[in-house]
Design a protein around this motif. Structure first.
Motif, mmCIF file in Angstrom:
data_model
loop_
_atom_site.group_PDB
_atom_site.id
_atom_site.type_symbol
_atom_site.label_atom_id
_atom_site.label_comp_id
_atom_site.label_asym_id
_atom_site.label_seq_id
_atom_site.Cartn_x
_atom_site.Cartn_y
_atom_site.Cartn_z
ATOM 1 N N GLU A 55 0.792 -1.294 -0.008
ATOM 2 C CA GLU A 55 -0.001 -0.026 0.154
ATOM 3 C C GLU A 55 0.853 1.249 0.032
ATOM 4 O O GLU A 55 1.868 1.301 0.394
ATOM 5 C CB GLU A 55 -0.982 0.086 1.062
ATOM 6 C CG GLU A 55 -0.210 -0.078 2.617
ATOM 7 C CD GLU A 55 -1.261 -0.069 3.846
ATOM 8 O OE1 GLU A 55 -2.398 0.630 3.558
ATOM 9 O OE2 GLU A 55 -0.954 -0.866 4.693
ATOM 10 N N SER A 57 0.345 5.769 0.081
ATOM 11 C CA SER A 57 -0.576 6.958 0.368
ATOM 12 C C SER A 57 -1.475 7.639 -0.750
ATOM 13 O O SER A 57 -2.656 7.732 -0.894
ATOM 14 C CB SER A 57 0.336 8.169 0.747
ATOM 15 O OG SER A 57 0.998 7.879 2.008
ATOM 16 N N ILE A 58 -1.038 7.165 -2.221
ATOM 17 C CA ILE A 58 -1.583 7.828 -3.263
ATOM 18 C C ILE A 58 -2.528 6.835 -4.039
ATOM 19 O O ILE A 58 -3.492 7.263 -4.188
ATOM 20 C CB ILE A 58 -0.549 8.251 -4.336
ATOM 21 C CG1 ILE A 58 0.425 9.375 -3.668
ATOM 22 C CG2 ILE A 58 -1.025 8.644 -5.586
ATOM 23 C CD1 ILE A 58 1.174 10.130 -4.680
ATOM 24 N N ALA A 59 -2.188 5.620 -3.939
ATOM 25 C CA ALA A 59 -2.935 4.509 -4.523
ATOM 26 C C ALA A 59 -3.657 3.458 -3.526
ATOM 27 O O ALA A 59 -4.516 2.843 -3.954
ATOM 28 C CB ALA A 59 -1.860 3.639 -5.523
ATOM 29 N N GLY A 60 -3.573 3.604 -2.428
ATOM 30 C CA GLY A 60 -4.115 2.982 -1.361
ATOM 31 C C GLY A 60 -3.566 1.425 -1.451
ATOM 32 O O GLY A 60 -2.368 1.122 -1.832
ATOM 33 N N SER A 61 -4.386 0.569 -1.168
ATOM 34 C CA SER A 61 -3.929 -0.846 -0.940
ATOM 35 C C SER A 61 -3.846 -1.305 -2.498
ATOM 36 O O SER A 61 -4.386 -0.995 -3.400
ATOM 37 C CB SER A 61 -5.189 -1.794 -0.386
ATOM 38 O OG SER A 61 -5.093 -1.163 0.900
ATOM 39 N N ILE A 63 -4.579 -4.145 -4.204
ATOM 40 C CA ILE A 63 -5.454 -5.361 -3.952
ATOM 41 C C ILE A 63 -4.844 -6.607 -4.667
ATOM 42 O O ILE A 63 -5.192 -7.603 -4.186
ATOM 43 C CB ILE A 63 -6.985 -4.820 -4.428
ATOM 44 C CG1 ILE A 63 -7.412 -3.919 -3.645
ATOM 45 C CG2 ILE A 63 -7.972 -6.237 -4.340
ATOM 46 C CD1 ILE A 63 -7.692 -4.186 -2.150
ATOM 47 N N PRO A 64 -4.465 -6.341 -5.867
ATOM 48 C CA PRO A 64 -3.952 -7.596 -6.648
ATOM 49 C C PRO A 64 -2.804 -8.390 -5.893
ATOM 50 O O PRO A 64 -3.068 -9.647 -5.763
ATOM 51 C CB PRO A 64 -3.633 -7.238 -7.953
ATOM 52 C CG PRO A 64 -4.128 -5.804 -8.300
ATOM 53 C CD PRO A 64 -4.296 -5.385 -6.790
ATOM 54 N N PRO A 106 4.160 2.697 -13.853
ATOM 55 C CA PRO A 106 2.725 3.304 -13.692
ATOM 56 C C PRO A 106 2.695 3.951 -12.597
ATOM 57 O O PRO A 106 2.093 5.485 -12.344
ATOM 58 C CB PRO A 106 1.450 2.155 -13.950
ATOM 59 C CG PRO A 106 1.933 1.194 -14.873
ATOM 60 C CD PRO A 106 3.490 1.033 -14.377
ATOM 61 N N LEU A 110 2.531 8.015 -11.878
ATOM 62 C CA LEU A 110 1.340 8.507 -11.173
ATOM 63 C C LEU A 110 1.855 9.510 -10.065
ATOM 64 O O LEU A 110 1.544 10.482 -9.845
ATOM 65 C CB LEU A 110 0.505 7.343 -10.477
ATOM 66 C CG LEU A 110 -0.798 7.864 -9.590
ATOM 67 C CD1 LEU A 110 -1.768 8.327 -10.723
ATOM 68 C CD2 LEU A 110 -1.213 6.644 -9.094
#
Lengths: 275, 275
Positions: A55, A57-61, A63-64, A106, A110
């Protein structure tokens, strides 16, 4: 004893830096171009552990990566926080006006998008790995091309840092986890953090009830994330991280949650890296 | 009245399909290659609304889009669920063995990665937009190249569906939101869903207390996501979605949460698309 770790990316990547900072002893690193390949190497016993970004701060968790841990029944045995500093790297005779294209992962693109707003002529291109672009620029002596990568990548591939720390957020922390096939890398006395997964029916107050249990057992919630369960409408999976002072409190909470929540699963028990 | 919407992607993209399904009236579509550009067009009043993918079962929440809504003080005025079916598109005279490279959006590649495990010789390349690759194959009559895109893109750009529905999960739902500069697109009587943001100190039981308030006010939680607040250690932001039968219950919950949580913010009040 972890002797060999699989990382996403090549040497010079942020996963490589984590491997250097987390392990005290000398460690072998297996370079993998995807998280899937890294997990494959763990399942084939080519590596003893995988380092995985989980995780930021920008993209969060990410998940994959939670899905990989879950579906391969892996365990989180440790965590590490890295302050990710992105740098614009080029061959040494280049200025910013020479740069036509910048390649990177990516997530790095970002995190640096504000910087490039001042250079609209530079084309940003998504690539597999931050360090691998730096290596490519070095090997092929590519002019007009920039990489966004670590200081370590600049050193390893003899590139110049044209602009340092170009990420939008100065203090850009990413959480990484160390993942193994078995639970418990450390003695119980040192365990003060755990990651759980469970599911709940979509019933009013069902999550509040579970959080009350955790709170009553003196667990502090440091992260929560709901995810709809695929092909099961109105049922949700929750990923939570908790910290605690006494492992006995965790044992108590687990036994209650195991009864009250559905599909309760321990994703890992480990040492909090943030104290 | 929404007359012009900005979408990420070009015509034939999944955002374009959502614009067709969501709006009953004829709508002008502004094609944008990034979500940032779509929001820019909204701020410049070139468009009346933006359509934004916000979460899916595989990647979870798309946090950068939450950040766009939050930082530009936009409002969610509606939502739409789309069953995203990915297809492998090529020129009509191609077989799977002719295909050397497949280009698509990173999310589409992620959702189809199982399919391509059977074709290890095909190189997967990340690109800006699903439909834009299909357009490029059509315009340049590119052989040996595949796109992963919608059936609509196949029709618009006269490509053949070499393999239909190649995503790993058969029922692959993505949630989209319709975002405007002002709150409330619909009358209060029709509002039965809301999105909130708030922050809490890292204190045991603080989230459970807020969830108890929501539960007491008869709000059902459909989504929760914590995010560390940048540069503020031990403080967390929460994004929650709730549904309710009576808007009066929502008004009551809001007034209590406004006192009990910090930085309480309404991200939108709209009609639940899943009944």
């Amino acid at each position: 004893m972890i002797k060999t770790v699989a990382i996403q990316g090549i040497k010079g990547s942020f996963h490589h830096i984590v491997s250097q900072q987390y392990f005290e002893n000398e460690i072998n690193v297996i370079e993998c171009l995807t998280f899937d390949k890294a997990v494959e190497s763990l399942m084939n016993k080519e590596s003893d552990a995988v380092i995985m970004a989980i995780e930021n701060s920008i993209a969060g968790s990410i998940i994959p990566n939670y899905a990989l841990i879950d579906s391969y029944h892996l365990y989180i045995v440790g965590e590490h926080y890295l302050d990710v500093q992105h740098n614009l790297l080029t061959l040494s005779d280049q200025t910013i006006d020479d740069i036509e294209e910048v390649y990177s992962h990516p997530m790095a693109l970002l995190q640096c998008k504000e910087f490039f707003k001042d250079y609209p002529s530079i084309k940003l291109v998504e690539d597999k790995d931050t360090a691998e672009v730096a290596q490519r620029i070095h090997i092929n002596q590519l002019k007009g091309i920039g990489a966004i990568a670590s200081k370590l990548a600049a050193e390893l591939f003899e590139l110049e840092i044209l602009a340092p720390s170009i990420q939008t957020i100065a203090h850009n922390e990413t959480r990484f986890v160390i993942v193994k096939r078995e639970n418990h890398e450390i003695p119980e006395i040192e365990i003060n953090k755990a990651s759980f997964k469970f599911s709940l029916d979509h019933k009013r107050g069902s999550l509040a009830t579970i959080l009350n249990v955790m709170s009553d057992c003196k667990l502090n919630l440091t992260k929560i994330q709901s995810l709809p369960i695929i092909d099961t409408p109105w049922k949700y999976a929750f990923f939570v991280d908790v910290t605690f002072a006494d492992y006995k409190d965790c044992i108590k909470a687990k036994s209650i949650m195991n009864i009250m929540a559905q599909d309760f699963k321990i994703l890992g028990e480990y040492k909090n890296a943030r104290i």
